[in-house]
Design a protein around this motif. Structure first.
Motif, short mmCIF file in Angstrom:
data_model
loop_
_atom_site.label_atom_id
_atom_site.label_comp_id
_atom_site.label_asym_id
_atom_site.label_seq_id
_atom_site.Cartn_x
_atom_site.Cartn_y
_atom_site.Cartn_z
N GLU A 110 0.73 -1.20 0.61
CA GLU A 110 -0.12 0.13 -0.15
C GLU A 110 0.89 1.04 0.11
OE1 GLU A 110 -3.98 -0.29 2.72
OE2 GLU A 110 -2.84 -1.99 2.79
N ARG A 111 0.28 2.09 -0.64
CA ARG A 111 1.57 2.96 -0.65
C ARG A 111 0.15 4.63 -0.33
NH1 ARG A 111 5.74 1.67 -3.97
NH2 ARG A 111 5.27 0.49 -5.07
N ILE A 112 1.19 5.94 0.41
CA ILE A 112 0.75 6.39 1.29
C ILE A 112 1.88 7.96 0.52
CG2 ILE A 112 0.54 8.66 2.77
CD1 ILE A 112 -0.55 5.93 3.81
N ILE A 113 1.23 9.14 -0.46
CA ILE A 113 1.74 10.39 -0.84
C ILE A 113 2.20 10.65 0.35
CG2 ILE A 113 2.03 11.98 -2.34
CD1 ILE A 113 -0.06 10.96 -4.38
N LEU A 114 3.31 11.50 0.19
CA LEU A 114 3.52 12.53 1.18
C LEU A 114 3.60 13.52 0.41
CD1 LEU A 114 6.74 10.45 2.47
CD2 LEU A 114 4.49 9.99 3.45
N PHE A 115 2.67 14.15 0.47
CA PHE A 115 2.49 15.64 -0.09
C PHE A 115 3.14 16.81 0.22
CE2 PHE A 115 0.35 19.67 -1.19
CZ PHE A 115 0.07 19.50 -2.49
N ALA A 116 3.61 16.57 1.58
CA ALA A 116 4.41 18.08 2.65
C ALA A 116 5.48 17.95 2.23
CB ALA A 116 3.77 17.62 4.42
N ILE A 117 6.33 16.87 1.70
CA ILE A 117 7.44 17.00 0.98
C ILE A 117 7.16 17.11 -0.42
CG2 ILE A 117 9.72 15.67 0.94
CD1 ILE A 117 8.83 14.40 3.52
N GLN A 118 7.80 18.17 -0.87
CA GLN A 118 7.46 18.81 -2.17
C GLN A 118 9.22 18.85 -2.83
OE1 GLN A 118 4.85 19.99 -3.96
NE2 GLN A 118 3.09 19.57 -2.21
N ARG A 119 9.20 18.53 -4.16
CA ARG A 119 10.61 18.42 -4.97
C ARG A 119 11.00 19.71 -5.09
NH1 ARG A 119 13.25 14.43 -7.55
NH2 ARG A 119 12.20 12.65 -7.25
N SER A 120 9.85 20.72 -5.39
CA SER A 120 10.62 21.66 -6.07
C SER A 120 11.18 22.71 -4.69
CB SER A 120 9.15 22.40 -6.31
OG SER A 120 8.37 22.70 -5.21
N ASP A 121 11.00 21.80 -3.14
CA ASP A 121 11.90 22.70 -2.15
C ASP A 121 13.02 22.71 -1.97
OD1 ASP A 121 9.95 23.58 -1.01
OD2 ASP A 121 8.78 22.17 0.04
N GLY A 122 13.65 21.69 -3.05
CA GLY A 122 15.07 21.24 -3.40
C GLY A 122 15.52 20.54 -1.98
N PRO A 123 16.76 20.87 -1.20
CA PRO A 123 17.63 20.26 -0.48
C PRO A 123 16.65 19.73 0.93
CG PRO A 123 18.43 22.48 -1.21
CD PRO A 123 17.57 22.01 -2.21
N TYR A 124 15.76 20.89 0.95
CA TYR A 124 14.97 20.74 2.14
C TYR A 124 14.40 19.19 2.15
CZ TYR A 124 10.55 20.82 5.56
OH TYR A 124 9.84 20.69 6.42
N ALA A 125 13.59 18.80 0.74
CA ALA A 125 12.85 17.51 0.33
C ALA A 125 13.41 16.25 0.75
CB ALA A 125 12.76 17.47 -1.55
N LYS A 126 15.20 16.46 0.23
CA LYS A 126 16.44 15.60 0.31
C LYS A 126 16.72 15.31 1.84
CE LYS A 126 18.56 16.33 -4.30
NZ LYS A 126 19.10 17.19 -5.08
N ASP A 127 16.86 16.02 2.44
CA ASP A 127 17.23 16.17 4.08
C ASP A 127 16.02 15.06 4.12
OD1 ASP A 127 19.11 17.98 3.52
OD2 ASP A 127 19.03 19.27 4.49
N ALA A 128 14.64 15.91 4.22
CA ALA A 128 13.10 15.54 4.84
C ALA A 128 14.25 13.40 4.50
CB ALA A 128 12.24 15.42 4.65
N MET A 129 13.68 13.35 3.24
CA MET A 129 14.07 12.20 2.34
C MET A 129 14.73 11.02 3.49
SD MET A 129 11.25 11.45 0.57
CE MET A 129 11.77 9.66 0.33
N ALA A 130 15.99 11.69 3.40
CA ALA A 130 17.42 10.87 4.11
C ALA A 130 17.30 10.98 5.59
CB ALA A 130 18.81 12.30 3.83
N TYR A 131 16.11 11.31 5.95
CA TYR A 131 15.72 11.57 7.37
C TYR A 131 14.77 10.13 8.10
CZ TYR A 131 13.62 12.26 12.07
OH TYR A 131 13.27 11.51 13.39
N LEU A 132 13.56 10.30 6.97
CA LEU A 132 12.81 9.27 6.86
C LEU A 132 13.48 7.70 6.47
CD1 LEU A 132 10.15 10.79 5.29
CD2 LEU A 132 10.59 10.67 7.60
N ARG A 133 14.10 7.94 5.65
CA ARG A 133 15.52 6.53 5.52
C ARG A 133 15.97 5.84 6.50
NH1 ARG A 133 16.02 8.48 -1.09
NH2 ARG A 133 13.91 7.90 -1.88
N GLY A 134 16.12 7.30 7.09
CA GLY A 134 18.00 6.78 8.03
C GLY A 134 16.65 6.07 9.07
N ARG A 135 15.29 6.96 9.56
CA ARG A 135 14.38 6.15 10.99
C ARG A 135 14.48 4.31 10.30
NH1 ARG A 135 11.64 9.22 14.34
NH2 ARG A 135 11.60 7.21 15.04
#
Length: 137
Positions: A110-135
């Motif tokens: 099952e998949r859920i879109i993470l709308f709060a993390i927008q690719r257009s936010d650039g480094p913020y989105a990359k940091d968010a993804m790295a944090y979530l994957r790290g968890r």
């Protein structure tokens, strides 16, 4: 103390609330500036008000989205719907090339879109993804 974070959309949130404010101001200015011979029926006024409220509700849905990484669970609010998933059920996160936002895979694919993390936010989105994957590690 655990490292807990909440992610919210950046640029799209600012744009959503700015557009909402502009719409309200323009509606008031146009309403006052109309010549006195222009009259609306009650049904027309109700229709205009309903359209304005619907657009403002959609813009607010963009602004209130978030992803909250808790100690035991991840909470995702996309617009007016909230999902809470235990970390033990999360399989992974994907942000495919060209996708505007990432997805979280859980349960039986099952998949859920993470709308709060927008690719257009650039480094913020990359940091968010790295944090979530790290968890998950």
């Amino acid at each position: 103390m655990p490292d807990l974070r909440t992610f919210r959309p950046g640029g799209s949130r600012i744009v959503a609330y700015a557009v909402a404010a502009i719409m309200i101001v323009l509606t008031a200015v146009i309403g006052v500036a109309l010549p006195s011979y222009v009259e609306f029926t009650a049904f027309e006024l109700a229709t205009l008000a309903a359209i304005l409220v619907a657009v403002l509700a959609l813009l607010h849905a963009v602004g209130r989205s978030f992803v909250r990484a808790g100690e035991d669970e991840i909470t995702i609010r996309n617009g007016y719907r909230t999902h809470t998933v235990p970390w033990s059920d999360v399989v992974g996160f994907a942000m495919n090339e060209g996708a505007p936002w990432p997805t979280m895979v859980h349960g039986d694919d099952e998949r859920i879109i993470l709308f709060a993390i927008q690719r257009s936010d650039g480094p913020y989105a990359k940091d968010a993804m790295a944090y979530l994957r790290g968890r998950l590690a």
